[in-house]
Design an enzyme around this catalytic site. Structure first.
Site, PDB file in Angstrom:
ATOM      1  N   LYS A   1      -3.771  -8.559   2.974  1.00 55.93           N
ATOM      2  CA  LYS A   1      -3.529  -9.739   2.135  1.00 55.93           C
ATOM      3  C   LYS A   1      -4.398 -10.917   2.554  1.00 55.93           C
ATOM      4  O   LYS A   1      -4.587 -11.177   3.739  1.00 55.93           O
ATOM      5  CB  LYS A   1      -2.039 -10.090   2.225  1.00 55.93           C
ATOM      6  CG  LYS A   1      -1.575 -11.275   1.427  1.00 55.93           C
ATOM      7  CD  LYS A   1      -2.007 -11.246  -0.026  1.00 55.93           C
ATOM      8  CE  LYS A   1      -1.543 -10.010  -0.765  1.00 55.93           C
ATOM      9  NZ  LYS A   1      -2.202  -9.887  -2.099  1.00 55.93           N
TER      10      LYS A   1
ATOM     11  N   ASP B   1      -4.122  -2.618   3.765  1.00 57.25           N
ATOM     12  CA  ASP B   1      -4.332  -1.937   2.482  1.00 57.25           C
ATOM     13  C   ASP B   1      -5.380  -0.846   2.602  1.00 57.25           C
ATOM     14  O   ASP B   1      -5.366   0.132   1.855  1.00 57.25           O
ATOM     15  CB  ASP B   1      -4.727  -2.951   1.404  1.00 57.25           C
ATOM     16  CG  ASP B   1      -3.494  -3.744   0.992  1.00 57.25           C
ATOM     17  OD1 ASP B   1      -3.198  -4.749   1.653  1.00 57.25           O
ATOM     18  OD2 ASP B   1      -2.808  -3.312   0.042  1.00 57.25           O
TER      19      ASP B   1
ATOM     20  N   ALA C   1       0.797  -1.227   0.000  1.00 49.77           N
ATOM     21  CA  ALA C   1       0.000   0.000   0.000  1.00 49.77           C
ATOM     22  C   ALA C   1       0.838   1.290   0.000  1.00 49.77           C
ATOM     23  O   ALA C   1       0.618   2.169  -0.849  1.00 49.77           O
ATOM     24  CB  ALA C   1      -0.982  -0.026   1.177  1.00 49.77           C
TER      25      ALA C   1
HETATM   26  O1  MRU Z   1      -0.870  -7.716  -3.220  1.00 49.77           O
HETATM   27  P1  MRU Z   1       0.160  -6.955  -2.432  1.00 49.77           P
HETATM   28  O2  MRU Z   1       1.466  -7.639  -2.363  1.00 49.77           O
HETATM   29  O3  MRU Z   1       0.264  -5.518  -2.889  1.00 49.77           O
HETATM   30  O4  MRU Z   1      -0.439  -6.927  -0.958  1.00 49.77           O
HETATM   31  C1  MRU Z   1       0.233  -6.191   0.025  1.00 49.77           C
HETATM   32  C2  MRU Z   1      -0.352  -6.331   1.375  1.00 49.77           C
HETATM   33  O5  MRU Z   1      -1.400  -6.905   1.576  1.00 49.77           O
HETATM   34  C3  MRU Z   1       0.368  -5.626   2.475  1.00 49.77           C
HETATM   35  O6  MRU Z   1       0.202  -6.303   3.678  1.00 49.77           O
HETATM   36  C4  MRU Z   1      -0.189  -4.197   2.613  1.00 49.77           C
HETATM   37  O7  MRU Z   1      -0.198  -3.540   1.383  1.00 49.77           O
HETATM   38  C5  MRU Z   1       0.594  -3.411   3.580  1.00 49.77           C
HETATM   39  S1  MRU Z   1       2.225  -3.084   2.986  1.00 49.77           S
HETATM   40  C6  MRU Z   1       3.026  -2.164   4.154  1.00 49.77           C
END
Ligand code: MRU
Length: 342
Positions: free
Chosen positions: A242, A231, A50
């Site tokens: 995630k 996110d 994110a």
């Molecule tokens: O699909 P992604 O790899 O972009 O998913 C990322 C996540 O779910 C992270 O946990 C979230 O973005 C936080 S990153 C500090």
């Protein structure tokens, strides 16, 4: 090295980012000169997480307004904003740089994007400190902690330092990390590929964990806390992260293990009342039915592939941001999300 940054040029600059699809095998940087290239990089998760998506969105606007005629730039910016729907930071990054452009032109858009980059670095430092302090309060008497995490929330998901993994890094720096347990994070293995790569570089003790082992490992005891990123955090504290995060929260609750969300204020979306309104990205069958281009399911098989899930606020022990620690309102006897605790 930064996960994403702006490279100034004689006429116009460009974006440089670490191509995360190549890790852990190769550390390769990708130079992005067009919004098309950026949208492609976001879509195939060459840049992800994110906070990094927020900076990518803002820098993408700076690139568009600097290199394209106004109408074409706006079309490209709309595509960029919609490249992934769940992380609020992408839209926020685009909107912030666009507002700056409208009031001050291309230079103002770039200045806003660079401010966002710098604010992310500072926010991650603040979260790391706050997270470690909270863990000390939640786990009194424990000198070295074993923590579990999912996906990748490290420097690769932000600019220079991470969110949840930033807390782990801080624990390690202070000699207080017994072991990190990184869930592998099917289907794209952000935990096994990226979090393990970061932990390796830190010199931390860690194990990668098959996602389906997390519940029984938590139930067996010995894990002090689960730390995850976010996110999008809805106004009531429900948190999209995630896929697999919700299951982890249930297992943590069953085991009586604190479950912490660590995310910058930019991930809190006051305009979304609860998790029910959060759009979950569907990434289609291929990522599940194939592995590195090799089919692992019968021809004709299809798969469900939601990239994120929503953890209800009542299962979250606390949300740590760069400004505050909040206990979601459903936690009895604790302040509401908009009240500062520390
Ligand atoms: O699909 P992604 O790899 O972009 O998913 C990322 C996540 O779910 C992270 O946990 C979230 O973005 C936080 S990153 C500090």
């Amino acid at each position: 090295m930064r996960t994403i940054d702006w490279v100034p040029g004689p006429n116009t600059g460009h974006i440089r980012l670490i191509d995360q699809t190549r890790l852990p095998g190769s550390l390769v940087e990708l130079d992005v000169h067009t919004v098309d290239q950026l949208v492609d990089a976001i879509g195939r998760l060459a840049v992800r997480g994110a906070p990094a998506l927020g900076v990518a969105g803002a820098l993408g606007v700076a690139l568009a307004v600097d290199t394209l005629p106004a109408q074409e730039a706006m079309g490209q910016v709309a595509r960029l904003r919609a490249a992934r729907p769940t992380a609020v930071n992408l839209a926020l990054g685009v909107d912030t740089a666009l507002a700056a452009f409208r009031s001050g032109g291309p230079d103002a858009a770039l200045a806003a994007a660079l401010r966002m980059r710098d604010q992310d670095i500072a926010a991650c430092r603040a979260m790391a400190r706050r997270g470690v302090d909270l863990l000390a309060r939640l786990c009194p008497g424990r000198i070295e902690l074993t923590v579990m995490t999912i996906c990748n929330t490290g420097a690769l998901a932000a600019v220079e330092h991470g969110t949840a993994l930033g807390v782990v890094e801080q624990l390690h720096a202070e000699g207080r990390l017994a072991r990190a347990l990184a869930c592998e994070t099917r289907p794209l293995l952000q935990g096994a590929r990226l979090t393990a790569w970061e932990l390796e570089r830190m010199g931390a003790r860690y194990d990668v964990l098959v996602d389906s082992a997390a519940a029984s490992v938590l139930a067996a005891g010995g894990v002090d806390a689960v730390l995850v990123g976010a996110d999008r955090i809805a106004a009531n504290g429900d948190t999209a992260n995630k896929i697999g995060t919700f299951a982890l929260s249930l297992a943590a609750a069953h085991a009586g293990v604190p479950f912490l969300v660590v995310a910058p204020e930019t991930t809190v979306d006051g305009g979304t009342p609860s998790g029910e309104q959060i759009k979950i990205e569907d990434r289609g069958s291929a990522e599940v039915c194939e592995f590195h281009g090799v089919r692992t399911t019968p021809e004709g098989a299809t798969a469900l592939n939601p990239a994120f899930d929503v953890t209800p606020a009542r299962l979250i022990t606390a949300i740590v941001t760069d400004r505050r620690v909040v206990r979601p309102p459903e936690q009895p006897g604790t302040p509401a999300l908009n009240e500062e605790e520390a």
